[in-house]
Scaffold this motif. Structure first.
Motif, PDB file in Angstrom:
ATOM      1  N   GLY A 183      35.421  34.528  47.414  1.00  0.00           N
ATOM      2  CA  GLY A 183      34.443  35.275  48.190  1.00  0.00           C
ATOM      3  C   GLY A 183      35.004  36.471  48.926  1.00  0.00           C
ATOM      4  N   LYS A 184      36.263  36.776  48.744  1.00  0.00           N
ATOM      5  CA  LYS A 184      36.917  37.866  49.468  1.00  0.00           C
ATOM      6  C   LYS A 184      37.007  39.128  48.616  1.00  0.00           C
ATOM      7  CE  LYS A 184      37.863  35.032  52.859  1.00  0.00           C
ATOM      8  NZ  LYS A 184      37.167  35.156  54.161  1.00  0.00           N
ATOM      9  N   GLU A 185      37.050  40.266  49.300  1.00  0.00           N
ATOM     10  CA  GLU A 185      37.344  41.522  48.621  1.00  0.00           C
ATOM     11  C   GLU A 185      38.848  41.579  48.380  1.00  0.00           C
ATOM     12  OE1 GLU A 185      35.874  44.809  50.851  1.00  0.00           O
ATOM     13  OE2 GLU A 185      33.783  44.426  50.316  1.00  0.00           O
ATOM     14  N   VAL A 186      39.230  41.596  47.119  1.00  0.00           N
ATOM     15  CA  VAL A 186      40.634  41.505  46.739  1.00  0.00           C
ATOM     16  C   VAL A 186      41.061  42.819  46.082  1.00  0.00           C
ATOM     17  CG1 VAL A 186      42.306  40.295  45.302  1.00  0.00           C
ATOM     18  CG2 VAL A 186      40.467  39.015  46.411  1.00  0.00           C
ATOM     19  N   HIS A 187      42.101  43.426  46.615  1.00  0.00           N
ATOM     20  CA  HIS A 187      42.644  44.656  46.054  1.00  0.00           C
ATOM     21  C   HIS A 187      43.762  44.297  45.074  1.00  0.00           C
ATOM     22  CE1 HIS A 187      40.347  47.227  48.751  1.00  0.00           C
ATOM     23  NE2 HIS A 187      40.575  46.323  49.677  1.00  0.00           N
ATOM     24  N   VAL A 188      43.768  44.989  43.945  1.00  0.00           N
ATOM     25  CA  VAL A 188      44.615  44.591  42.822  1.00  0.00           C
ATOM     26  C   VAL A 188      45.641  45.688  42.514  1.00  0.00           C
ATOM     27  CG1 VAL A 188      44.626  43.818  40.428  1.00  0.00           C
ATOM     28  CG2 VAL A 188      42.665  43.292  41.905  1.00  0.00           C
TER      29      VAL A 188
END
Length: 211
Positions: free
Chosen positions: A182-187
């Motif tokens: 559910g988190k905004e994940v930067h890749v």
């Protein structure tokens, strides 16, 4: 650091911890450092806030940082180099404080050529699939390995792989942990040389929302 001219029983000159040694008219003296009473300046408070933000953010992937910043940016590299770099380039000031700019954030740096045409897609609820061009350019090896990072910059949680698939494989996966759901994940992605002698600059590949 202090200097001792006359052996362990002699006086010393310089600072050791909170004690200062000095010689006056042939007599050795020691005194404690005075306690600072003046409040921190605005510049000092800003510096502390920026340092803490970067340090706390990097702590969630510090083992990867040791690989990605090996011998890079500062003399010792590693966590110290990563903190120095990201404090200088990735910290942005906002109305209510400071934040990390995802596009400027870096977990790896160096002279090794990076990857071309990197794409990332979420497969299912917890797997990130990376694709890249398999072309092997000059100064690179088919056996270089990829490094992958998915990080929640707000919650300071991450998943990563320090030694993934080979450059010539063209694809690899990174499995996300439950605390990123559910988190905004930067890749991000980078490459490390087959002999571990150097690594590439990390590349920002966008943001996904983990399911």
């Amino acid at each position: 650091m202090a200097r001792n001219k006359n052996g362990i029983l002699g006086g010393f000159s310089g600072k050791v911890g909170t004690v200062v040694g000095y010689n006056s008219y042939g007599v050795d003296w020691m005194r404690g450092l005075p306690e600072r009473t003046a409040p921190a300046t605005i510049a000092e408070m800003k510096n502390r806030a920026q340092f803490k933000l970067v340090q706390d953010t990097l702590n969630c992937c510090k083992e990867l940082i040791k690989v990605g910043f090996n011998n890079y940016w500062t003399k010792t590299g590693g966590m110290r180099g990563a903190v120095s770099y990201n404090k200088m380039f990735a910290v942005k000031e906002e109305e209510n404080g400071y934040t990390i700019d995802p596009e400027e954030f870096k977990f790896s740096g160096g002279s090794l050529p990076g990857l071309k045409d990197v794409k990332v897609a979420l497969e299912g609820k917890d797997v990130l699939r990376f694709h890249w061009d398999m072309e092997i350019g000059p100064d690179a090896s088919a056996q270089d390995q990829v490094m992958m990072l998915a990080i929640d910059l707000e919650g300071r949680k991450s998943c990563y792989v320090a030694y993934g698939g080979f450059r010539n494989s063209g694809t690899d996966v990174l499995r996300l942990s439950d605390d990123l759901a559910g988190k905004e994940v930067h890749v991000y992605m980078a490459v490390i040389a087959r002999d571990r002698s150097r690594q590439s600059n990390s590349q920002y590949s966008g943001m996904v929302v983990a399911k």
